[in-house]
Design a protein around this motif. Structure first.
Motif, PDB file in Angstrom:
ATOM      1  N   CYS A  56       7.936   0.929   8.472  1.00 23.78           N
ATOM      2  CA  CYS A  56       6.839   1.852   8.738  1.00 23.78           C
ATOM      3  C   CYS A  56       7.159   3.239   8.183  1.00 23.78           C
ATOM      4  O   CYS A  56       8.290   3.538   7.807  1.00 23.78           O
ATOM      5  CB  CYS A  56       6.576   1.924  10.240  1.00 23.78           C
ATOM      6  N   SER A  57       6.149   4.074   8.133  1.00 24.36           N
ATOM      7  CA  SER A  57       6.304   5.443   7.640  1.00 24.36           C
ATOM      8  C   SER A  57       5.542   6.385   8.558  1.00 24.36           C
ATOM      9  O   SER A  57       4.959   5.970   9.562  1.00 24.36           O
ATOM     10  CB  SER A  57       5.771   5.546   6.205  1.00 24.36           C
ATOM     11  N   ALA A  58       5.513   7.660   8.209  1.00 25.18           N
ATOM     12  CA  ALA A  58       4.797   8.634   9.020  1.00 25.18           C
ATOM     13  C   ALA A  58       3.304   8.342   9.049  1.00 25.18           C
ATOM     14  O   ALA A  58       2.621   8.616  10.049  1.00 25.18           O
ATOM     15  CB  ALA A  58       5.044  10.043   8.467  1.00 25.18           C
ATOM     16  N   ASP A  59       2.800   7.759   7.972  1.00 20.80           N
ATOM     17  CA  ASP A  59       1.367   7.457   7.884  1.00 20.80           C
ATOM     18  C   ASP A  59       1.038   6.019   8.269  1.00 20.80           C
ATOM     19  O   ASP A  59      -0.126   5.713   8.556  1.00 20.80           O
ATOM     20  CB  ASP A  59       0.864   7.718   6.463  1.00 20.80           C
ATOM     21  N   LYS A  60       2.036   5.145   8.249  1.00 21.25           N
ATOM     22  CA  LYS A  60       1.819   3.728   8.535  1.00 21.25           C
ATOM     23  C   LYS A  60       2.684   3.328   9.723  1.00 21.25           C
ATOM     24  O   LYS A  60       3.890   3.102   9.591  1.00 21.25           O
ATOM     25  CB  LYS A  60       2.193   2.874   7.316  1.00 21.25           C
ATOM     26  N   ALA A  61       2.093   3.254  10.900  1.00 22.97           N
ATOM     27  CA  ALA A  61       2.846   2.903  12.102  1.00 22.97           C
ATOM     28  C   ALA A  61       3.196   1.423  12.105  1.00 22.97           C
ATOM     29  O   ALA A  61       2.490   0.590  11.511  1.00 22.97           O
ATOM     30  CB  ALA A  61       2.037   3.252  13.346  1.00 22.97           C
TER      31      ALA A  61
ATOM     32  N   SER B 196       0.822  -1.210   0.000  1.00 26.51           N
ATOM     33  CA  SER B 196       0.000   0.000   0.000  1.00 26.51           C
ATOM     34  C   SER B 196       0.857   1.261   0.000  1.00 26.51           C
ATOM     35  O   SER B 196       0.343   2.363  -0.230  1.00 26.51           O
ATOM     36  CB  SER B 196      -0.928   0.007   1.219  1.00 26.51           C
ATOM     37  N   LEU B 197       2.153   1.115   0.258  1.00 32.86           N
ATOM     38  CA  LEU B 197       3.066   2.249   0.217  1.00 32.86           C
ATOM     39  C   LEU B 197       3.484   2.536  -1.221  1.00 32.86           C
ATOM     40  O   LEU B 197       3.775   1.607  -1.994  1.00 32.86           O
ATOM     41  CB  LEU B 197       4.313   1.971   1.055  1.00 32.86           C
TER      42      LEU B 197
END
Length: 240
Positions: free
Chosen positions: A174-179, A71-72
């Motif tokens: 992970c990213s800023a939107d996906k913990a 999804s990224l």
């Protein structure tokens, strides 16, 4: 889960059980109903599991996972929970690959390779399922095999997997939107681990001379994970 995979695949396990009569006695009373079908793979006859490994995973642990497009944006492949719910603190995946001590050569394998995991003590796991990494893993696995007794799993290098958990190298950061919803746990396989289940361990030591237990890294759920969710780790968070 390894026991469930083994029981649901007893037709293919018969040569191994004949090789280990003390283990065969444990499964004499197991009643299974599976067709004795086979297909040729590379010139070898290999029995097919009566149930898909993903179904065994779901029936045993209550969830199943699979690889699909992440999804990224521009992340490539990711790992998703497809069925069921993964409870907090549950092992949800394993990180497969060749295990290298920190002094062993891995230069050529590391070129353009994003799948090398570094453990706390410097041990490296090469989870690349292509190129020279794939060839090295297959070679080491064949070296360690004792007759019908396989000491590790090579199926994660292809499509017909025996251990459906062996997709941990495709879990994205992970990213800023996906913990992060999973974290890493590294440990060494104990000597008491049942020998008949070693065929499901998706790791092999590079050196035959290394006198230490096999290193394994698993991914553990940090919270309950619902079906449809993608797994995300934090590459810098490891349980000691």
């Amino acid at each position: 889960m390894f026991k469930a995979l083994f029981v649901n695949d007893l037709t293919r396990q018969m040569p191994l059980l004949s090789f280990l009569p003390e283990i065969q006695s444990k499964y004499l009373d197991v009643q299974i109903a599976q067709p004795e079908t086979s297909e040729a793979i590379g010139g070898n006859q290999q029995s097919q599991m009566s149930f898909h490994a993903e179904d065994v995973l779901f029936n045993t642990l209550g969830f199943s996972i699979t690889r699909r497009h992440s999804s990224l944006v521009s992340a490539g492949t990711g790992v998703f929970v497809t069925r069921g719910c993964v409870p907090k603190r549950t092992v949800v995946a394993m990180y497969p690959g060749t295990v290298y001590e920190n002094y062993e050569p891995i230069f050529f394998q590391s070129l353009g390779n994003p799948f090398i995991f570094r453990c706390i003590d410097g041990v490296l796991i090469d989870g690349n399922d292509k190129g020279i990494s794939k060839a090295v893993y297959r070679s080491c696995s064949k070296r360690d095999q004792l007759g019908p007794l396989k000491m590790n799993d090579v199926s994660w290098l292809g499509d017909a997997v025996w251990n459906p958990l062996a997709v941990g190298q495709y879990v994205n950061n992970c990213s800023a939107d996906k913990a992060a919803n999973v974290c890493y746990q590294e440990f060494d396989i104990p000597e008491c681990f049942p020998i008949q289940f070693k065929q499901y361990l998706p790791n092999v030591s590079y050196s035959y001379e290394v006198q230490r237990r096999l290193r394994v890294v698993v991914l553990v759920a940090l919270r309950d994970i619902a079906p449809g969710e993608e797994l995300f780790s934090n590459y810098y968070t490891i349980i000691s």
